[in-house]
Design an enzyme around this catalytic site. Structure first.
Site, mmCIF file in Angstrom:
data_model
loop_
_atom_site.group_PDB
_atom_site.id
_atom_site.type_symbol
_atom_site.label_atom_id
_atom_site.label_comp_id
_atom_site.label_asym_id
_atom_site.label_seq_id
_atom_site.Cartn_x
_atom_site.Cartn_y
_atom_site.Cartn_z
ATOM 1 N N GLY F 21 -3.473 97.349 89.752
ATOM 2 C CA GLY F 21 -2.633 96.203 89.393
ATOM 3 C C GLY F 21 -1.218 96.685 89.125
ATOM 4 O O GLY F 21 -1.005 97.701 88.468
ATOM 5 N N ALA F 22 -0.255 95.931 89.606
ATOM 6 C CA ALA F 22 1.138 96.352 89.480
ATOM 7 C C ALA F 22 1.581 96.363 88.029
ATOM 8 O O ALA F 22 2.280 97.287 87.585
ATOM 9 C CB ALA F 22 2.028 95.422 90.305
ATOM 10 N N ARG F 63 3.757 105.974 93.869
ATOM 11 C CA ARG F 63 3.291 105.133 94.979
ATOM 12 C C ARG F 63 4.479 104.566 95.722
ATOM 13 O O ARG F 63 5.491 104.242 95.099
ATOM 14 C CB ARG F 63 2.488 103.929 94.456
ATOM 15 C CG ARG F 63 1.022 104.197 94.340
ATOM 16 C CD ARG F 63 0.304 102.857 94.293
ATOM 17 N NE ARG F 63 -0.805 102.903 93.368
ATOM 18 C CZ ARG F 63 -1.249 101.860 92.694
ATOM 19 N NH1 ARG F 63 -0.667 100.687 92.837
ATOM 20 N NH2 ARG F 63 -2.259 101.984 91.881
ATOM 21 N N CYS F 131 -7.186 87.228 97.462
ATOM 22 C CA CYS F 131 -7.144 88.459 96.677
ATOM 23 C C CYS F 131 -7.256 88.167 95.167
ATOM 24 O O CYS F 131 -7.693 87.090 94.764
ATOM 25 C CB CYS F 131 -5.870 89.256 96.988
ATOM 26 S SG CYS F 131 -6.023 91.006 96.475
ATOM 27 N N SER F 133 -5.106 88.268 91.521
ATOM 28 C CA SER F 133 -3.800 88.403 90.868
ATOM 29 C C SER F 133 -3.957 87.916 89.448
ATOM 30 O O SER F 133 -4.399 86.790 89.208
ATOM 31 C CB SER F 133 -2.756 87.565 91.620
ATOM 32 O OG SER F 133 -1.806 87.042 90.712
ATOM 33 N N ASP F 204 3.074 91.641 95.542
ATOM 34 C CA ASP F 204 3.265 93.062 95.278
ATOM 35 C C ASP F 204 4.744 93.411 95.285
ATOM 36 O O ASP F 204 5.185 94.279 94.539
ATOM 37 C CB ASP F 204 2.464 93.906 96.278
ATOM 38 C CG ASP F 204 0.991 93.923 95.894
ATOM 39 O OD1 ASP F 204 0.636 94.680 94.985
ATOM 40 O OD2 ASP F 204 0.209 93.135 96.448
ATOM 41 N N ASN F 214 2.429 91.238 100.118
ATOM 42 C CA ASN F 214 1.239 91.022 99.298
ATOM 43 C C ASN F 214 0.017 91.523 100.082
ATOM 44 O O ASN F 214 0.100 91.884 101.252
ATOM 45 C CB ASN F 214 1.100 89.525 98.949
ATOM 46 C CG ASN F 214 0.164 89.291 97.783
ATOM 47 O OD1 ASN F 214 0.167 90.047 96.820
ATOM 48 N ND2 ASN F 214 -0.664 88.264 97.881
ATOM 49 N N LYS F 215 -1.100 91.501 99.431
ATOM 50 C CA LYS F 215 -2.379 91.978 99.976
ATOM 51 C C LYS F 215 -2.577 91.537 101.439
ATOM 52 O O LYS F 215 -2.309 90.383 101.799
ATOM 53 C CB LYS F 215 -3.498 91.371 99.114
ATOM 54 C CG LYS F 215 -4.909 91.617 99.602
ATOM 55 C CD LYS F 215 -5.312 93.075 99.661
ATOM 56 C CE LYS F 215 -5.025 93.790 98.374
ATOM 57 N NZ LYS F 215 -5.292 95.255 98.456
ATOM 58 N N LYS F 240 8.985 91.676 90.214
ATOM 59 C CA LYS F 240 8.411 92.045 91.518
ATOM 60 C C LYS F 240 9.479 92.119 92.612
ATOM 61 O O LYS F 240 9.194 92.512 93.738
ATOM 62 C CB LYS F 240 7.326 91.019 91.928
ATOM 63 C CG LYS F 240 6.112 90.987 91.008
ATOM 64 C CD LYS F 240 5.345 92.288 91.058
ATOM 65 C CE LYS F 240 4.149 92.292 90.111
ATOM 66 N NZ LYS F 240 3.059 91.450 90.517
#
Lengths: 322, 322, 322, 322, 322, 322
Positions: F21-22, F63, F131, F133, F204, F214-215, F240
């Protein structure tokens, strides 16, 4: 052209919309053709057909945008002409039969359209209709008879409010029907429609490019439906196909009297400022890309397939007798 | 809530549409706020603002879809509140001044919109308008005053035919105006519009996503315009921006009485079959992607820029006094 | 392959574009087939057709993108082959007749296309054309002859400026024609076109998916026309249909010499920096979705209908003689 | 219905997916029809066909979404019925022959599809495939055999991972194949595909509107391909056409057991909170506008042409024997 | 207006395109403003600014479509005006400094654009450019310097072939560059571009709606790029923003002499048939929806953000000094 | 770099996704920064910041696709740096406070997003999520708390099935949730969604062009939603936003291990044929045009407004300390 009084009356009734609806107009024109044919004083085949052709050509001019009427006259004429007989009485009998046959056939066509179209009505779903079309009403009644559970939104269809006629006929039959102004079609699509919900409309003419000529506003509803990924079906027999478009002719868009738009209470034309005008087109063109399929007596066919199906069925050829 | 008789009347007039138009409603609500404020019996600052807040909150409930009215009440309240004075008389005077100032400002806003919008009217071209909007009429009159040569197509805008008001006002001013049914908008775009021809509409509310809430049918016209690559402008001051949408609230779509749709002659509700209903939404939502720009007092701004411009100008903050 | 000198010359003339235009190339190839056939020394049917097939196969290789030429050779060969005769002289006579018949037929095809296409030219309207096509010019001249009032915008069509040829031919005929650079097509669509205005182009090949292979740039013009809701017509006889595509073969896109692009004055290839190249494709592909219809001798048909019409008319089958 | 034990087993195997793939199911159903037919105790033609019809109707119910199976049963029945013989033994022999013939024909159909499809595989390019289809695998192997140099991206196709089967079969054959999750299809299109790169899928059913019913997810891949201007081909014999759709029937979308989705390790249904459900549709519908062409044994045909080609080839008529 | 000889020459050079490029024209106009300002005989502040304003207004008329030139004059004038000094000598000195400062600033702007733009060039990828833009060339050289490996396709940009200048400059720098005719842009997108490949163009003006006014043909390339899901960037400093558009003014599209189109060899205007014309627009408008972002000195910003960023940075206000 | 053992562990945990998770990763990185800062042996301001910068730069490399983590480090560093103190103890205390403050702030941000987002959940409607979130789950729980009646469809999100986590959390909270495979998203949109139903996803990274990273699979869902005219919201704090994109840097798309895709039972990598590969991208890019708005702590803002809002709030500048 000198015609029987009855013929003249029919002609005028079609022209002035006392006879309304493409099917009704075509039937009336055939009736007039029969009257003229039976009244022919010709003594031989040649003269008889010369008379009959003249009558047919006269009747074809009654309205610019009536492919069904023109198709009906041409089909009946051609069928009678096929008889090799030289006996005028026999030919007149043939004319009588062919007119009858056309009408019987039309009934069958309508039955097929109702049957096929009814299967497209989503159970538990919603149908949006624009204007009034005998075929669309027949489809929805058939679906209701078969206990499909659905509701209808009907656009009122200014200026002549034919949507009210649709709404009344459906609701009197027991089908839950909601009337909306034409402007609300997109909101109906957004708010109430999903899954296999459909838009159903009739057809005034179908062109060789697969475009649909129908009551003004149809193209806006179809565009919104396309934007919302909903299927649009035009319920229309193949007799709505205008063969002239195959040879490049455009389908003319009739403009009607401005009084239809500016008629109520304090908003009459005679009180208009000089700079105020009315534009009152009767039809618009829905491009083939916005029509998923035509529901015809031959089946449910996409626009481009319909063209070929008609060709195959009707043996279209530019060299027609009338 | 116990209010002055005049206030009650204003409240009812707005609710029942006797006072029409977002600007008119906002002005009337401010007038009512002034009446209530001046009538306050408070002896100190705290009590005065307690009274004033109560009045403002009461007035904000009059209609669900009126961001301009809500913005006006909030702006005036906040401005009066800024005065540090403890003297109620002084605060009442401040209220009086702020209401006046709001109205003067509104006049300036309209002047700017007319000026900027007029420059978007294509010389030798065509403008399509939907419904009636004071701002749009002002823009077109300004363009006419500046000798721009153009003609207008006005959709009649069922069910209340506000387009007729537009058509009458423009044509009386000398601007060549053609009235069409709402369904004909797409054909007008196809047949008569090209180059820099534009669609002009007003606005009932603008959301933080840049969507336009306006008279039912606007979104269909805008969709057709988008399909035809024509620019769509909404003429609207920044006071039409609804700050609540910034914090996630949706803009409610008012539904109005079915009698508006089913009113004429033989088509009255009481004669309806049981299964027949009417759906009569007052507005629809035109998504930001179908609006090229808003013509505001700050300039001609695309939807997403407008949001930021309003933010910057108005210092929006969720922590508001009312 | 050892061929007659005249045949060799025709072959080379087609290859090097001294013979230009698909119709011209097909006619020349048939002429060469006739020459070879008549010169055959075969004594019996079998040998004669063996010779003829060899000639046809040789001629088919002259250019990669010429379905019309290949169709012409195949059709004539097949027709001659149908004669059951064993007499070589008779077969040679048949070959002679079939070549003539093909050319007569082509003339009729062009006449039909001109007739049908002319009816699509909008009275009082505007036509946008790209490149040079004999069929398009014939359509426009026919429309002019029939006193349709229209004007033309012609893209110059780099690199070989065939649009200038179009512009010259039309304007010499009296048709008001405006030449624009290829890049200006979209602005022409925006500024000058509306209603039933159309884009007309020719065709180098039509695939079984209904895609149009035509002069480089056609697909950009068609895309812009699609974006502006204007109809795009390709004027092309059914002999432009490439049957090989029905069985999965792609239509190769010819690349031509870079000197065509880099030829003028101070911009010659030999002066180029090492890193500078030229890419000079002769055609591009306009997907079926961007073509409203093909104007053919069978009528005005949407791409997907055309495929079936050709199939029906030509009795296509993978098992062909050549 | 009382049937042979073997027939019962086949029926159950199809229903429970032990027999997988539309071709396999159709073949098995025909086998069962043969078993039943040969086991008939009928003494005359009438009784024999009464038995055979009963068997065919029983077998048609095995799965809702299997037009190929229904087409196979109908075609074989009709062919046997054509024999005028009254001799039951002879009719049984005919049945035997027709079943064999159907299977031979199917083999030919597959050969043609492989041949035509292979020509669409871009040399030096990339192919994206979804799910597992015998026809698609055959096409790609054929292309590989013909030394076309290409690579494949295969979507894994949840929930049953049929894409893994595709990936394994292709890579074992030597074709460079990359497996991706279904969600990565759009990124594959963006990052790796250009020019004439294509998407290849199979077909579970084709409707008269030209829509493709295929494994869930196909429509998302096709939509992304359309957005990226890549051609989408469905490799499918004409026996995948569902004639019932011509008469208005929709193609039902099978929903499968939720255990397929919620099966692994700690994510089993029995451990689910009450409010947690699974929706597991087997197919979705890819609208005709997102399919460039079907690769059939008749050739590469756009959806709307396919409908007419099938009609022409199969002589479709609503009045069918079964 | 009576101006210095040098000023007159600069004015004429800009008007007749001897001074080409928006940056160059703006610099020259500032130079002329400096000349005029320094030559002013004014004795006091008021007179000096009266003179300077007259010069600036004169210089602003030199070309209709030059927002950068107008912005430059306005910015310098405003900056000088800010000095409270009454000493003319000091004001002249200020003018001198401000002109210098503007030019230094422009250099920085270009540096930033090159830096940010270079990061958008895809390593191992392809860039499509239209026309000639100093900023685009700077971006590509910068990317090349940073050892990004890419190749360029350059449209030749009829009628003046500015794309050849681009192609020459890039290839001489060592960047692999391929020249294509303008019509080939869509095929280049189809055949050679994928993933993060981009289209880069310059800008002649940016409107408050976020639309890009640039060399004729830009909008066609952008439309094709949009259709192919490729990003389009316009490399342009914020000085290309035309503030007049904020207040409703349209950006005029210059039409240039027809001789530019009809110049070569045997295709000269004087030999034209009467009915042959040339339409030679210099620019077209690429709507904001077809531009992903502008690469400016403030960063890479989508069109609607740019408007607000410029507003914020430049403190735009309708009440400007000149 | 020599770091504390705890720091090393945090670094590795983030890198290997043990910390997922961010938000979690950013918090952990700040924790590590605190550890390193407090452990600094520096005796003066200069040395302390030199140490702190080194730690921050080290942590930023953990990352590639983590703008939130980079933003957090930069914000805290900058805040500490603002203190003019020369006393290292005081600076360490400041670091401690700033890390705490960041985390408190993050909690507030999440609260705001939940509050604003909950108002977008349609009463009586349907929400599609992709996904997992934290923000989306918080939004839906908040909406449920406020007695909004809705149901959720959750895509399982291959390869790591994060959608199952979403489904479990929501259904355990009592929210009716239906799990579907990723391929079924479009069918869910078609069958179950209408009116103001929405798609909710996390983020993301957000780029300066307004694109959403995003995913993997998000862009397909958004494309289908766009096609169906449904609003797509990304719930994401302004942290973000990746400021590097403002200066032209692309957002890298992480590729993850192929074992994630090829892990189950008999489908393991080591058993793969040589020609079989796996491509396993972690994210994809949803272009701004497919995102209606971001739900941020500043409000519900369209992509292009978000860029400017962040700029305004965060005072972005290329000249950053780290």
């Amino acid at each position: 052209m000198a015609v029987q009084a009855k013929t003249k009356k029919i002609y005028d009734d079609i022209r002035t919309l006392r006879i309304q609806g493409a099917d009704e107009a075509a039937a009336a024109a055939l009736e007039a053709l029969r009257i003229e044919g039976l009244a022919s004083k010709a003594r031989n085949r040649k003269d008889f057909f010369s008379d009959l052709r003249a009558s047919a050509l006269y009747l074809k001019t009654v309205r610019p945008t009536e492919p069904e009427l023109r198709n009906a006259l041409r089909l009946v004429f051609t069928a009678v002409h096929k008889s090799p007989s030289d006996d005028v009485a026999e030919l007149k009998h043939g004319l009588d039969k062919q007119v009858e046959k056309y009408e019987e056939n039309l009934k069958k066509v309508r039955g097929k359209i109702a049957e096929y179209g009814a299967r497209l009505v989503p159970d538990g779903g919603t149908v949006l209709v624009h204007c009034h079309s005998g075929s669309v009403v027949a489809v929805l009644k058939k679906a209701f008879d078969e206990e499909i559970d659905f509701k209808v939104f009907a656009c009122e269809t200014r200026p002549l409010y034919q949507g009210r006629k649709t709404a009344r006929q459906l609701s009197e039959y027991g089908i839950p029907t909601t009337l909306v102004v034409d402007s609300a079609a997109r909101l109906v699509l957004t708010r109430f429609m999903r899954d296999s919900d459909v838009v159903l409309v009739g057809a005034d003419a179908i062109t060789s490019e697969g475009d649909l000529v129908n009551k003004i506003g149809t193209s806006q509803v179809a565009l919104s439906a396309f934007e919302h990924e909903k299927h649009v079906y035009s319920c229309a027999g193949t007799h709505k196909f205008d063969p002239l478009t195959l040879w490049g002719s455009g389908e003319p868009i009739e403009e009607r009297d401005s009084s239809e738009v500016a008629v109520s209470g304090d908003f009459k034309l005679k009180k208009f400022p000089k700079a105020l005008h009315v534009f009152n087109p009767a039809f618009d063109v829905t491009e083939a890309k916005y029509v998923n399929a035509f529901v015809t007596e031959l089946g449910v066919l996409p626009p481009q397939s319909l063209v070929m199906a008609v060709w195959k069925e009707l043996g279209l050829s530019e060299k027609q007798l009338i």
